[in-house]
Write an enzyme that holds these catalytic residues in place. Structure first.
Site, PDB file in Angstrom:
ATOM      1  N   HIS A  66       7.195  -2.962  -6.829  1.00 21.04           N
ATOM      2  CA  HIS A  66       5.776  -3.557  -6.179  1.00 21.04           C
ATOM      3  C   HIS A  66       4.610  -2.762  -6.950  1.00 21.04           C
ATOM      4  CE1 HIS A  66       2.948  -5.122  -3.251  1.00 21.04           C
ATOM      5  NE2 HIS A  66       2.283  -4.113  -3.526  1.00 21.04           N
ATOM      6  N   GLU A  67       4.698  -1.588  -6.863  1.00 21.88           N
ATOM      7  CA  GLU A  67       3.775  -0.684  -7.473  1.00 21.88           C
ATOM      8  C   GLU A  67       3.787  -0.796  -8.961  1.00 21.88           C
ATOM      9  OE1 GLU A  67       1.176   0.305  -5.721  1.00 21.88           O
ATOM     10  OE2 GLU A  67       2.221  -0.459  -3.899  1.00 21.88           O
ATOM     11  N   HIS A  70       2.241  -3.774 -10.126  1.00 24.50           N
ATOM     12  CA  HIS A  70       0.635  -3.379 -10.331  1.00 24.50           C
ATOM     13  C   HIS A  70       0.285  -2.449 -11.589  1.00 24.50           C
ATOM     14  CE1 HIS A  70      -0.429  -5.150  -6.566  1.00 24.50           C
ATOM     15  NE2 HIS A  70       0.230  -4.122  -5.761  1.00 24.50           N
TER      16      HIS A  70
END
Length: 267
Positions: A66-67, A70
């Protein structure tokens, strides 16, 4: 463009290649996830501990990805600082607040059975031009959770429907992982200041609303907990999540069984 010079770390887009390689910490989490999954599938050893490791390691892997989503979108949009901070190595220890980013989400999974947004990568917004790019950076993480949700639900439905084997405990753990990804998808898309959903709309606000948004953004997590704690608002949230789970064909009894299994200390 990368140039190799003797004694100098080769670079890609102006950063060392080492800053783009998966970290040993992330690879260890993937290995733990796979190992525990195999043990749970074959019912080897303590199946509750195996499912615990399978779910927790899988959840941490999803937090890292998820990170990473980003960071990689920010990197492609012009922010090279995410590479120098180690965010592109998928190492959760590089996040801004490892305690809030890793420990708290795992604790909420074990105690509450929901996928609380975790992780925190600092993005230099000033180096990214255009409002659309800012929105895409914020959208990248929740989009990863949505993708994981669909993949896990598809694997669950195909696996259990085709009767390809595996223990019931394994499928319960997989169902719980799918449910966690679903809750994380919904939570991350809520328009709460400071969270991904709010950050997606922040660039499009007028200056007055943006100042107000920035004032509340540091308290995003507190606002989220207040939202979930409120009986009416929390009830609406969980009703919506359960309705989405039913729509996707995620059996409630199976992910509830998975939650019971990872709480091995209650046995």
């Amino acid at each position: 463009m990368a140039y190799d010079r003797p004694g100098v770390e080769p670079e890609v887009f102006g950063v060392p290649r080492a800053a783009l390689r998966p970290s040993p910490v992330f690879l260890a989490l993937v290995a733990l996830f796979v190992t525990c999954g195999v043990l749970a599938w074959n019912e080897v050893g303590n199946v509750r501990l195996n499912v615990f490791g399978f779910v927790v390691a899988g959840w941490l892997v999803s937090l890292c990805l998820h990170e990473y989503a980003h960071a990689v979108v920010a990197f492609r949009a012009g922010d090279r600082s995410v590479a120098h901070r180690g965010y592109l190595t998928l190492n959760p220890l590089k996040y801004t607040h490892p305690l809030l980013s890793v420990v708290l989400p795992v604790a909420v999974v074990l105690l509450g059975g929901i996928g609380l947004p975790g992780g925190a990568v600092w993005v230099d917004r000033h180096s990214i031009p255009g409002r659309l790019r800012h929105t895409l950076v914020s959208l990248a993480g929740p989009a990863t959770n949505v993708l994981f949700t669909l993949i896990l639900v598809a694997a669950l439905r195909i696996g259990t429907g085709a009767g390809i084997g595996g223990s019931e405990e394994f499928w319960a753990g997989l169902a719980l992982l799918a449910f966690l990804q679903l809750t994380a998808s919904v939570l991350n898309l809520l328009p709460v200041p400071g969270l991904d959903g709010g950050n997606m709309i922040q660039p499009w606000l007028n200056p007055q609303w943006r100042r107000m948004y920035d004032l509340f953004a540091p308290f995003g997590f507190i606002m989220l907990f207040a939202l979930l704690w409120n009986p009416r608002l929390g009830g609406w949230f969980f009703d919506g999540v359960f309705a989405l789970a039913n729509l996707l064909g995620l059996p409630p009894w199976l992910y509830v069984a998975g939650l019971d299994l990872i709480r091995f200390w209650q046995s």
